[in-house]
Design a protein around this motif. Sequence first.
Motif, PDB file in Angstrom:
ATOM      1  N   UNK A 261       0.768  -1.110   0.078  1.00 16.94           N
ATOM      2  CA  UNK A 261      -0.089  -0.136  -0.132  1.00 16.94           C
ATOM      3  C   UNK A 261       0.924   1.189   0.014  1.00 16.94           C
ATOM      4  N   UNK A 262       2.070   1.418   0.396  1.00 20.71           N
ATOM      5  CA  UNK A 262       3.119   2.301   0.535  1.00 20.71           C
ATOM      6  C   UNK A 262       2.455   3.284   1.599  1.00 20.71           C
ATOM      7  N   UNK A 263       1.829   2.857   2.748  1.00 20.77           N
ATOM      8  CA  UNK A 263       1.085   3.511   3.388  1.00 20.77           C
ATOM      9  C   UNK A 263       1.716   4.615   4.286  1.00 20.77           C
ATOM     10  N   UNK A 264       1.518   5.791   4.540  1.00 21.61           N
ATOM     11  CA  UNK A 264       2.247   6.895   5.211  1.00 21.61           C
ATOM     12  C   UNK A 264       1.184   7.614   5.960  1.00 21.61           C
ATOM     13  N   UNK A 265       1.699   8.389   6.756  1.00 22.23           N
ATOM     14  CA  UNK A 265       0.898   9.324   7.678  1.00 22.23           C
ATOM     15  C   UNK A 265       0.384  10.379   6.766  1.00 22.23           C
ATOM     16  N   UNK A 266      -1.103  10.521   7.264  1.00 20.86           N
ATOM     17  CA  UNK A 266      -1.627  11.684   6.343  1.00 20.86           C
ATOM     18  C   UNK A 266      -2.094  11.316   4.843  1.00 20.86           C
ATOM     19  N   UNK A 267      -1.914   9.969   4.754  1.00 16.21           N
ATOM     20  CA  UNK A 267      -2.497   9.379   3.243  1.00 16.21           C
ATOM     21  C   UNK A 267      -4.084   9.421   3.620  1.00 16.21           C
ATOM     22  N   UNK A 268      -4.557   9.535   2.364  1.00 11.15           N
ATOM     23  CA  UNK A 268      -6.335   9.160   2.458  1.00 11.15           C
ATOM     24  C   UNK A 268      -6.260   7.925   2.166  1.00 11.15           C
ATOM     25  N   UNK A 269      -6.940   6.813   2.587  1.00  7.06           N
ATOM     26  CA  UNK A 269      -7.006   5.480   2.334  1.00  7.06           C
ATOM     27  C   UNK A 269      -8.823   5.047   2.508  1.00  7.06           C
ATOM     28  N   UNK A 270      -8.866   3.879   2.010  1.00  7.83           N
ATOM     29  CA  UNK A 270     -10.314   3.438   1.942  1.00  7.83           C
ATOM     30  C   UNK A 270     -10.410   2.075   2.817  1.00  7.83           C
ATOM     31  N   UNK A 271     -11.431   1.877   3.756  1.00  4.38           N
ATOM     32  CA  UNK A 271     -11.291   0.777   4.621  1.00  4.38           C
ATOM     33  C   UNK A 271     -12.730   0.022   4.481  1.00  4.38           C
ATOM     34  N   UNK A 272     -12.610  -1.477   4.402  1.00  7.65           N
ATOM     35  CA  UNK A 272     -13.684  -2.135   4.247  1.00  7.65           C
ATOM     36  C   UNK A 272     -13.509  -3.240   5.453  1.00  7.65           C
ATOM     37  N   UNK A 273     -14.658  -3.538   6.187  1.00  9.89           N
ATOM     38  CA  UNK A 273     -14.707  -4.784   7.123  1.00  9.89           C
ATOM     39  C   UNK A 273     -15.204  -6.053   6.407  1.00  9.89           C
ATOM     40  N   UNK A 274     -14.191  -6.930   6.603  1.00  6.32           N
ATOM     41  CA  UNK A 274     -14.538  -8.227   6.092  1.00  6.32           C
ATOM     42  C   UNK A 274     -15.561  -9.120   6.633  1.00  6.32           C
ATOM     43  N   UNK A 275     -15.481  -8.898   8.145  1.00  7.37           N
ATOM     44  CA  UNK A 275     -16.404  -9.941   9.107  1.00  7.37           C
ATOM     45  C   UNK A 275     -16.626  -8.793  10.413  1.00  7.37           C
ATOM     46  N   UNK A 276     -17.551  -9.016  10.871  1.00  7.73           N
ATOM     47  CA  UNK A 276     -18.035  -8.282  12.287  1.00  7.73           C
ATOM     48  C   UNK A 276     -18.681  -9.273  12.980  1.00  7.73           C
ATOM     49  N   UNK A 277     -18.691  -8.979  14.192  1.00  9.15           N
ATOM     50  CA  UNK A 277     -19.371  -9.590  15.171  1.00  9.15           C
ATOM     51  C   UNK A 277     -20.968  -9.018  15.645  1.00  9.15           C
ATOM     52  N   UNK A 278     -21.926  -9.660  15.858  1.00  6.56           N
ATOM     53  CA  UNK A 278     -23.199  -8.893  16.125  1.00  6.56           C
ATOM     54  C   UNK A 278     -23.273  -8.769  17.639  1.00  6.56           C
ATOM     55  N   UNK A 279     -22.186  -8.019  18.046  1.00  2.00           N
ATOM     56  CA  UNK A 279     -22.117  -7.943  19.696  1.00  2.00           C
ATOM     57  C   UNK A 279     -22.219  -6.578  19.996  1.00  2.00           C
ATOM     58  N   UNK A 280     -22.600  -6.093  21.244  1.00  2.00           N
ATOM     59  CA  UNK A 280     -22.333  -4.664  21.691  1.00  2.00           C
ATOM     60  C   UNK A 280     -20.671  -4.350  21.847  1.00  2.00           C
ATOM     61  N   UNK A 281     -20.389  -3.232  21.179  1.00  2.31           N
ATOM     62  CA  UNK A 281     -19.221  -2.816  21.006  1.00  2.31           C
ATOM     63  C   UNK A 281     -18.380  -2.302  22.130  1.00  2.31           C
TER      64      UNK A 281
END
Lengths: 272, 334
Positions: free
Chosen positions: B298-318
Amino acid sequence: MPERLSRISLRSVALFYLLAILFIPVGLVFFRAFEPGLAAFWTAVSSPDAQHALWLTFICTIVAVPLNTIFGIAAALYVVRGKGPGRKALDAIIDIPFAISPVVVGLALVLVYGENGWFGSSLVSSGFQVIFALPGMILATTFVCLPFVAREVIPTLRELGDEQEQAAQTLGANSWQTFWRITLPSIKWALGYGIVLTTARAIGEFGAVAVVSGHIVGQTDTATLYVANQFENFNLPVAYAVSVVLATAALFVIFSMTLLQRRQERSIKEES
Amino acid sequence: MAIAVENVTKHFGDFAALEDVSVDVPDGSLTALLGPSGGGKSTLLRVIAGLELPDKGIVRIAGEDVTAHAPQKRDVGFVFQHYAAFKHLTVRDNVAFGLKIRKRGKAETRKTVDELLELVQLGGLADRYPDQLSGGQRQRMALARALAVQPRVLLLDEPFGALDVKVRADLRAWLLRLHDEWPVTTIIVTHDREEAMELASQIVVVRNGRVEQTGTPDELYDNPGTSFVAGFIGPVANFDGRLVRPHDLTVLDEAEPGTREALVRRVARVGFEVRVQLLLDSGDPVEVLLTRREADALEIEENDIVHVRSERSFDLPVDEAIAAGEEVAVPEPA
């Protein structure tokens, strides 16, 4: 430099204190006892009355010490490990003989076991005399030196905790085996010291025994009573001589304990 | 079942240490009781050993109801957190203790003890006293002592809790090997999730005197039944109000369906993993775990703008899960 000075002055104070109230008086007793010569010393301590008094002290001690050893261990185990009621009360009650003057203890025993006491009359009518006789003296001696073993053992048991005992249980040991194989070896030094103090105290007991014994020379005089008696009758050489025997016995007990402790410390050091 | 605990309740005064707890431990398994300190897991172990009596409920060992049996009659090996070494006995006599109580012959005792000392790698230290051993050595001695009487079950109460990290790791690996060689049914109490996950084939999560969930490490990690288990057993993050594992978030260069825009606030490279702190367009922070390779691609660095997706989540109180995760970080009182 000031540090060294303060260390030296601290030492001098401690030393002077010990000299003034311990070494000089006790040393003088030894000096006076042997001043008339060894033969006179021997005559003084080998008279039938002196021998009988020393024998009575020995009997009182030899009965009181095992009794208090067993009671002390049992009481300490109950106070520290027990789950039943009254543990705190027992812990406090154990100290009563320390707090009450031995003379009062003697009077209390007379009130209970004396001829006009609570159940003294029934004892006397059944031919068992407690007061003015050996049983009362043993009772008095036992009473006054009751706390020592328990007081030495209780903190050691607390510090030890009960994990080792629980481990022994899970390995199959019953209570008796756990006590002999784990608890007793762990408290043996505290117990030894408690026994030494009990013994020394029993040998030296005066006040309570003085009240219950009736002070009958040649019959109910222990060594300490005999010394006081001789002293009051201005028979000083005899008083000094028997004092020396008493003091030597007590010193012997305490030094033997110190020696044992040192050997234990050395063996621990060699192991590590 | 080697051990079955059925509906056990234990109160200490007003404090409910165990409340209607049931646990099954399969024969030959290594089961971990995992949970925060003060949650009742040690009490449960002590109830199984007979060191505590339950107010209600039944304990069975190998099918036999042992609830009323004294610890001596239960045939269990127990290992304490602080070793409970018999200080006045040598290593050899410590290990031989149970055999001597059982009045085994001298030759047999000696042979068994020698074998066990080899097994726990203390062969050369047989004549030492516990004071002369390190913590790890003492605990191995305690294990040998517990194993000497060939117990039906082995109960370990935070056995590595008093040891430093390096020794803990060594002993863990060693305990696994030992269990392979000598597959006695074992329960280990621990508050360390890594320890539980590395050692155990079954984990029982205990909290507030109750069983929160029982399962294999994977089941608990992938399908936590409660938000507490989710947070206690592994890292969790709050992604847009949903409970996710930080490594289940995918970071992309370009927007795709289902992605959210985020600003990279911080990139921390910790060994093989890279922890990236993001600020979502909603203003909520979230931490993502990337592998080094993913981060490099990704060559990720501070102050980059990225896009995030969750592959899996739990159906539980956070929030509860995140609070549970914080509980893990609280150091255990010694």
